[in-house]
Enzyme design. Structure first.
Site, mmCIF file in Angstrom:
data_model
loop_
_atom_site.group_PDB
_atom_site.id
_atom_site.type_symbol
_atom_site.label_atom_id
_atom_site.label_comp_id
_atom_site.label_asym_id
_atom_site.label_seq_id
_atom_site.Cartn_x
_atom_site.Cartn_y
_atom_site.Cartn_z
ATOM 1 N N SER A 143 0.919 -1.392 0.141
ATOM 2 C CA SER A 143 -0.064 0.278 0.042
ATOM 3 C C SER A 143 1.302 1.213 -0.116
ATOM 4 O O SER A 143 2.036 1.067 0.726
ATOM 5 C CB SER A 143 -1.011 -0.214 1.083
ATOM 6 O OG SER A 143 -1.660 1.353 1.066
ATOM 7 N N TYR A 157 -1.533 -0.393 10.057
ATOM 8 C CA TYR A 157 -2.285 -0.895 8.588
ATOM 9 C C TYR A 157 -0.526 -0.410 8.067
ATOM 10 O O TYR A 157 0.418 -2.054 7.131
ATOM 11 C CB TYR A 157 -2.844 -0.126 8.358
ATOM 12 C CG TYR A 157 -3.868 -0.426 6.839
ATOM 13 C CD1 TYR A 157 -4.019 -2.113 6.779
ATOM 14 C CD2 TYR A 157 -3.179 0.236 5.475
ATOM 15 C CE1 TYR A 157 -3.748 -2.676 5.050
ATOM 16 C CE2 TYR A 157 -3.147 0.538 4.400
ATOM 17 C CZ TYR A 157 -4.280 -1.122 4.215
ATOM 18 O OH TYR A 157 -4.059 -1.220 2.945
#
Ligand SMILES: NC(=O)c1ccc[n+]([C@@H]2O[C@H](COP(=O)([O-])OP(=O)(O)OC[C@H]3O[C@@H](n4cnc5c(N)ncnc54)[C@H](OP(=O)(O)O)[C@@H]3O)[C@@H](O)[C@H]2O)c1
Length: 248
Positions: A143, A157
């Site tokens: 990501s 995350y």
């Protein structure tokens, strides 16, 4: 009708029943690869992904395998090899995110992110390396949050996605002598159930991007297909952004 770019190749995509993973499965199958994909909960969506690939002239086979369970991930690799006679392309896409401050996250939520986003990728890579040969491809779905986390609540995350970037760099050195590349795609916001383009966080994300829209799963699928194909042989160890300028 398939393009034939990946004809003769076999692939395993984790988390292919919905969202980004479904876009990757559709594109690899459309390019001629025989694709297996895992899912944990979405039986109907998984069946739809397989049916859609078949209707388009391709092959996609759903495997129920929970990335929280090491044995499931290993079984998915073995099942893919049994069914298709080998493995050329591994895409570690399954991922989850819980977004709140580090003190408000439970340790269970943190463990789930670490296990699905990082540990299961390691398990899949280790199991796949028995089968991947010259020309093999490993593609992690990281990501852009690994590089830029511009809002509170995403620390764990982001850390899991940073771990994938580091894993990718380190493994490139181990795998190049075997003719295997490994790369890490870092999407920005992509319109999926996990991050809908019309969701409550969308306007905040768009405010830090160069483009005025979210990406699509099909766009990520096209990027994966390029990295899975023969033209990308000189790219390895890289984290590559497809993010609408989120990280710019
Ligand atoms: N969407 C974005 O904006 C964005 C941006 C950057 C990176 N990403 C990354 O892209 C990947 C996919 O995200 P997404 O937005 O497509 O998410 P999503 O819409 O929530 O879909 C997640 C997919 O992963 C599967 N999955 C989740 N937990 C699993 C588990 N324990 N075992 C096996 N499969 C599991 C789901 O299958 P079931 O439904 O069957 O559980 C589903 O197919 C993730 O790694 C995510 O971090 C997404």
């Amino acid at each position: 009708m398939t393009t034939g770019l990946l004809e003769g190749k076999t692939a395993l995509v984790t988390g292919g029943s919905r969202g980004v993973g479904a876009g990757i499965v559709a594109r690899l199958a459309a390019d001629g690869a025989k694709v297996a994909f895992t899912y944990a909960n979405s039986d109907k969506s998984a069946a739809s992904v397989a049916d859609a690939a078949a209707a388009a002239g391709g092959t996609a086979h759903a495997i129920h395998a929970d990335s929280l369970r090491e044995q499931d991930v290993e079984r998915a690799v073995a099942h893919t090899v049994d069914r298709f006679g080998g493995l050329d392309i591994l895409v570690n896409n399954a991922g989850v995110g819980s977004f709140t401050t580090i003190t408000d996250l439970t340790m269970d939520e943190i463990d789930t992110m670490l296990t699905v986003n990082v540990r299961s990728a390691i398990v899949a890579i280790r199991a796949s390396l028995t089968h991947l040969g010259d020309g093999g491809r490993i593609i992690n779905i990281g990501s852009i949050n690994a590089d830029r986390m511009p809002f509170p609540g995403g620390s764990i995350y982001a850390m899991t996605k940073g771990a994938l970037a580091s894993l990718t760099r380190g493994l490139a050195r181990e795998l190049a002598p075997r003719g295997i590349t490994i790369n890490n795609i870092q999407p920005g916001p992509v319109d999926t159930d996990a991050n809908p383009a019309d969701g409550p966080a969308a306007s905040t994300m768009l405010s830090v991007m160069a483009t005025d829209r979210f990406g699509t799963a099909a766009e990520v699928g096209a990027f994966v297909s390029y990295l899975a194909g023969p033209d990308s042989a000189y790219i390895t160890g890289s984290s590559l952004n497809i993010d609408g300028g989120f990280g710019a």
